[in-house]
Scaffold this motif. Sequence first.
Motif, PDB file in Angstrom:
ATOM      1  N   GLU A  25     -13.048  -9.368  16.111  1.00  0.00           N
ATOM      2  CA  GLU A  25     -12.976  -9.937  17.460  1.00  0.00           C
ATOM      3  C   GLU A  25     -14.190  -9.455  18.243  1.00  0.00           C
ATOM      4  O   GLU A  25     -14.412  -8.251  18.380  1.00  0.00           O
ATOM      5  CB  GLU A  25     -11.665  -9.527  18.133  1.00  0.00           C
ATOM      6  N   SER A  64       1.950 -21.517  29.926  1.00  0.00           N
ATOM      7  CA  SER A  64       3.133 -22.183  29.373  1.00  0.00           C
ATOM      8  C   SER A  64       2.749 -22.747  28.009  1.00  0.00           C
ATOM      9  O   SER A  64       1.585 -22.668  27.608  1.00  0.00           O
ATOM     10  CB  SER A  64       3.593 -23.320  30.293  1.00  0.00           C
ATOM     11  N   THR A 116      -8.169 -16.770  25.110  1.00  0.00           N
ATOM     12  CA  THR A 116      -7.867 -17.451  26.366  1.00  0.00           C
ATOM     13  C   THR A 116      -6.466 -17.131  26.881  1.00  0.00           C
ATOM     14  O   THR A 116      -6.096 -17.590  27.960  1.00  0.00           O
ATOM     15  CB  THR A 116      -7.993 -18.973  26.163  1.00  0.00           C
ATOM     16  N   GLU A 119      -8.304 -23.864  18.408  1.00  0.00           N
ATOM     17  CA  GLU A 119      -8.591 -24.992  19.297  1.00  0.00           C
ATOM     18  C   GLU A 119      -9.655 -25.938  18.744  1.00  0.00           C
ATOM     19  O   GLU A 119      -9.603 -27.147  18.936  1.00  0.00           O
ATOM     20  CB  GLU A 119      -9.021 -24.444  20.662  1.00  0.00           C
TER      21      GLU A 119
HETATM   22  C1  LIG Z   1      -7.558 -21.750  32.401  1.00  0.00           C
HETATM   23  C2  LIG Z   1      -6.851 -22.199  31.143  1.00  0.00           C
HETATM   24  C3  LIG Z   1      -5.489 -22.492  31.205  1.00  0.00           C
HETATM   25  C4  LIG Z   1      -4.814 -22.902  30.051  1.00  0.00           C
HETATM   26  N1  LIG Z   1      -3.483 -23.161  30.145  1.00  0.00           N
HETATM   27  C5  LIG Z   1      -2.798 -23.490  29.023  1.00  0.00           C
HETATM   28  C6  LIG Z   1      -1.382 -23.629  29.069  1.00  0.00           C
HETATM   29  O1  LIG Z   1      -0.746 -23.435  30.123  1.00  0.00           O
HETATM   30  N2  LIG Z   1      -0.736 -23.957  27.918  1.00  0.00           N
HETATM   31  C7  LIG Z   1      -1.397 -24.126  26.720  1.00  0.00           C
HETATM   32  O2  LIG Z   1      -0.748 -24.405  25.700  1.00  0.00           O
HETATM   33  N3  LIG Z   1      -2.748 -23.983  26.657  1.00  0.00           N
HETATM   34  C8  LIG Z   1      -3.451 -23.660  27.762  1.00  0.00           C
HETATM   35  N4  LIG Z   1      -4.805 -23.474  27.702  1.00  0.00           N
HETATM   36  C9  LIG Z   1      -5.463 -23.645  26.402  1.00  0.00           C
HETATM   37  C10 LIG Z   1      -5.175 -22.485  25.444  1.00  0.00           C
HETATM   38  O3  LIG Z   1      -5.264 -21.256  26.139  1.00  0.00           O
HETATM   39  C11 LIG Z   1      -6.190 -22.510  24.285  1.00  0.00           C
HETATM   40  O4  LIG Z   1      -6.160 -23.785  23.661  1.00  0.00           O
HETATM   41  C12 LIG Z   1      -5.915 -21.435  23.228  1.00  0.00           C
HETATM   42  O5  LIG Z   1      -5.551 -20.201  23.791  1.00  0.00           O
HETATM   43  C13 LIG Z   1      -7.147 -21.297  22.336  1.00  0.00           C
HETATM   44  O6  LIG Z   1      -6.877 -20.362  21.320  1.00  0.00           O
HETATM   45  P1  LIG Z   1      -7.937 -20.101  20.152  1.00  0.00           P
HETATM   46  O7  LIG Z   1      -7.423 -18.948  19.364  1.00  0.00           O
HETATM   47  O8  LIG Z   1      -8.229 -21.339  19.405  1.00  0.00           O
HETATM   48  O9  LIG Z   1      -9.301 -19.720  20.884  1.00  0.00           O
HETATM   49  P2  LIG Z   1      -9.676 -18.555  21.916  1.00  0.00           P
HETATM   50  O10 LIG Z   1      -8.537 -18.219  22.799  1.00  0.00           O
HETATM   51  O11 LIG Z   1     -10.951 -18.986  22.533  1.00  0.00           O
HETATM   52  O12 LIG Z   1      -9.939 -17.300  20.987  1.00  0.00           O
HETATM   53  C14 LIG Z   1     -11.103 -17.196  20.184  1.00  0.00           C
HETATM   54  C15 LIG Z   1     -11.483 -15.745  20.048  1.00  0.00           C
HETATM   55  O13 LIG Z   1     -12.614 -15.666  19.175  1.00  0.00           O
HETATM   56  C16 LIG Z   1     -13.495 -14.680  19.662  1.00  0.00           C
HETATM   57  N5  LIG Z   1     -14.841 -14.967  19.149  1.00  0.00           N
HETATM   58  C17 LIG Z   1     -15.679 -15.952  19.536  1.00  0.00           C
HETATM   59  N6  LIG Z   1     -16.823 -15.911  18.821  1.00  0.00           N
HETATM   60  C18 LIG Z   1     -16.687 -14.866  17.938  1.00  0.00           C
HETATM   61  C19 LIG Z   1     -17.525 -14.323  16.935  1.00  0.00           C
HETATM   62  N7  LIG Z   1     -18.736 -14.838  16.670  1.00  0.00           N
HETATM   63  N8  LIG Z   1     -17.077 -13.256  16.227  1.00  0.00           N
HETATM   64  C20 LIG Z   1     -15.837 -12.710  16.471  1.00  0.00           C
HETATM   65  N9  LIG Z   1     -15.022 -13.199  17.428  1.00  0.00           N
HETATM   66  C21 LIG Z   1     -15.421 -14.279  18.152  1.00  0.00           C
HETATM   67  C22 LIG Z   1     -13.395 -14.816  21.175  1.00  0.00           C
HETATM   68  O14 LIG Z   1     -13.832 -13.623  21.830  1.00  0.00           O
HETATM   69  C23 LIG Z   1     -11.908 -15.094  21.358  1.00  0.00           C
HETATM   70  O15 LIG Z   1     -11.162 -13.895  21.546  1.00  0.00           O
HETATM   71  C24 LIG Z   1      -5.513 -23.061  28.825  1.00  0.00           C
HETATM   72  C25 LIG Z   1      -6.889 -22.792  28.773  1.00  0.00           C
HETATM   73  C26 LIG Z   1      -7.554 -22.351  29.922  1.00  0.00           C
HETATM   74  C27 LIG Z   1      -9.019 -22.043  29.839  1.00  0.00           C
END
Ligand SMILES: Cc1cc2nc3c(=O)[nH]c(=O)nc-3n(C[C@H](O)[C@H](O)[C@H](O)COP(=O)(O)OP(=O)(O)OC[C@H]3O[C@@H](n4cnc5c(N)ncnc54)[C@H](O)[C@@H]3O)c2cc1C
Length: 424
Positions: free
Chosen positions: A31, A56, A39, A397
């Motif tokens: 990480e 949510s 997020t 995502e």
């Molecule tokens: C303001 C906001 C409100 C939201 N509200 C909702 C909601 O109410 N309900 C809902 O279902 N969804 C919501 N979403 C969307 C949801 O939060 C995201 O779709 C989801 O959390 C994304 O998860 P992820 O694991 O794919 O990516 P991320 O949460 O982006 O996690 C990716 C991780 O990878 C790490 N990373 C990046 N590059 C590297 C690298 N090169 N090496 C190592 N680590 C790295 C980052 O630091 C991060 O910790 C919201 C989003 C936002 C911005």
Amino acid sequence: MTDFVVVGGGVGGLVAARRLVLAGRSVTLLEASERLGGTVTSHTVGGIVLDAGAESFATRGGTVVALAKSLGLGDDVVEPLAEGAWLQPAEGAAFRLPENSLLGIPSWPLASDVIAAIGFRSAFRAYVESLIPAPYGAKSVTLGELVRRRMGSDVVDRLVNPIVRGVHSVDADELELDAAAPGLRKALLRVGYLAGAVADLRQTSARAGSAVAGIRGGVHRLVDNLGSDLSRFGVDVRLGVSAASVEADSVTTADGERIDGTVIVAAPGLLGGGTAPGRRVVLATLVVDEPRLDAAPRGTGVLVADGAPGIRARALTHATAKWRWLAEAAEGKHVLRLSYDADAADDVDLAEIARADASALLGVPLDPSSTVDFARVAWYRPGRERYTPNGMLVVGETIAGTGIASIVAQSEALAGSLVDDSNG
Ligand SMILES: Cc1cc2nc3c(=O)[nH]c(=O)nc-3n(C[C@H](O)[C@H](O)[C@H](O)COP(=O)(O)OP(=O)(O)OC[C@H]3O[C@@H](n4cnc5c(N)ncnc54)[C@H](O)[C@@H]3O)c2cc1C
């Protein structure tokens, strides 16, 4: 050598890592930042611990609820209060969103709340599609395309787009139908017309309870508990370690260390494979002391149509009118979350803008003295990958689309298929 290297500790990476370690595989998780959750995280505003990102999740498929139960949070899954949300159109006064709808698509276009929202002419145009049941439009790629073909542009522009922009920060014409509304295409083919398909899907989700849910104390508790499980089960979690390049079977970190193992990319934007442009989103949180908000004048919040005069926010959530646990924690104060496109929130006094927007959207003038606290959080969301390099395993995502529900389902499925495959 580890069996799997998961790159990225957001909800996608955490779920994959947990699934793999529970199947007896060794897992290293990298990480880039100093905390897990991506997020999904928390902050304290006005002395209240709040979600600083997602607040949510969609209950469809039951995947997140099942995850919450397995993390010991089953008793803390809560439904939002049934106040409903409002819409601020580009012209005219705010109105309550039509009750029987899905992403703004009405299941009964001639309902009085639909006519009040878009006028009789447009409502009748939407209704006409039910007179000609046919799979017309079912091949549409995007949500906007489907709704426009079946029900006309006004339903897209005035009902669907404000909702879709509030949730996904893109227009319905840019949002893939199956990612936006899983099951809608199939229901359309089965029922023959869009309003009927929406009614069908709503009936199914009504049987399953509310379409969205939260966690008492905040959705961030999901990632807190996922992180604890990874430590407990012996995942080698490395914070502050960024992957500089990835191959299918090895990762090279920014410090030049090479880690061998089957790689799962859970870091949106890392592959950069023909992505759509990224976007910056700013979340403004206001904690206010204003008794006139006790009546929840705009239900659980307001979505804002493009061009609404004088308003910069995309959406407002009246969080204390949405979640009972939060109202209790706030002890009479109110929590308002406003989301902004970054260009509308740069170089401005955002606390002041947010207070003005909240006053206009809620119809209650908020005096500066009513503000107890304010917080601003900026997020960058990389564009969705259009393709992934051959042989790379990707979760999150990037590939599942926005939202915890889609991501948990996709991540569980991919990690599950890897351990099932190698078991067989
Ligand atoms: C303001 C906001 C409100 C939201 N509200 C909702 C909601 O109410 N309900 C809902 O279902 N969804 C919501 N979403 C969307 C949801 O939060 C995201 O779709 C989801 O959390 C994304 O998860 P992820 O694991 O794919 O990516 P991320 O949460 O982006 O996690 C990716 C991780 O990878 C790490 N990373 C990046 N590059 C590297 C690298 N090169 N090496 C190592 N680590 C790295 C980052 O630091 C991060 O910790 C919201 C989003 C936002 C911005």
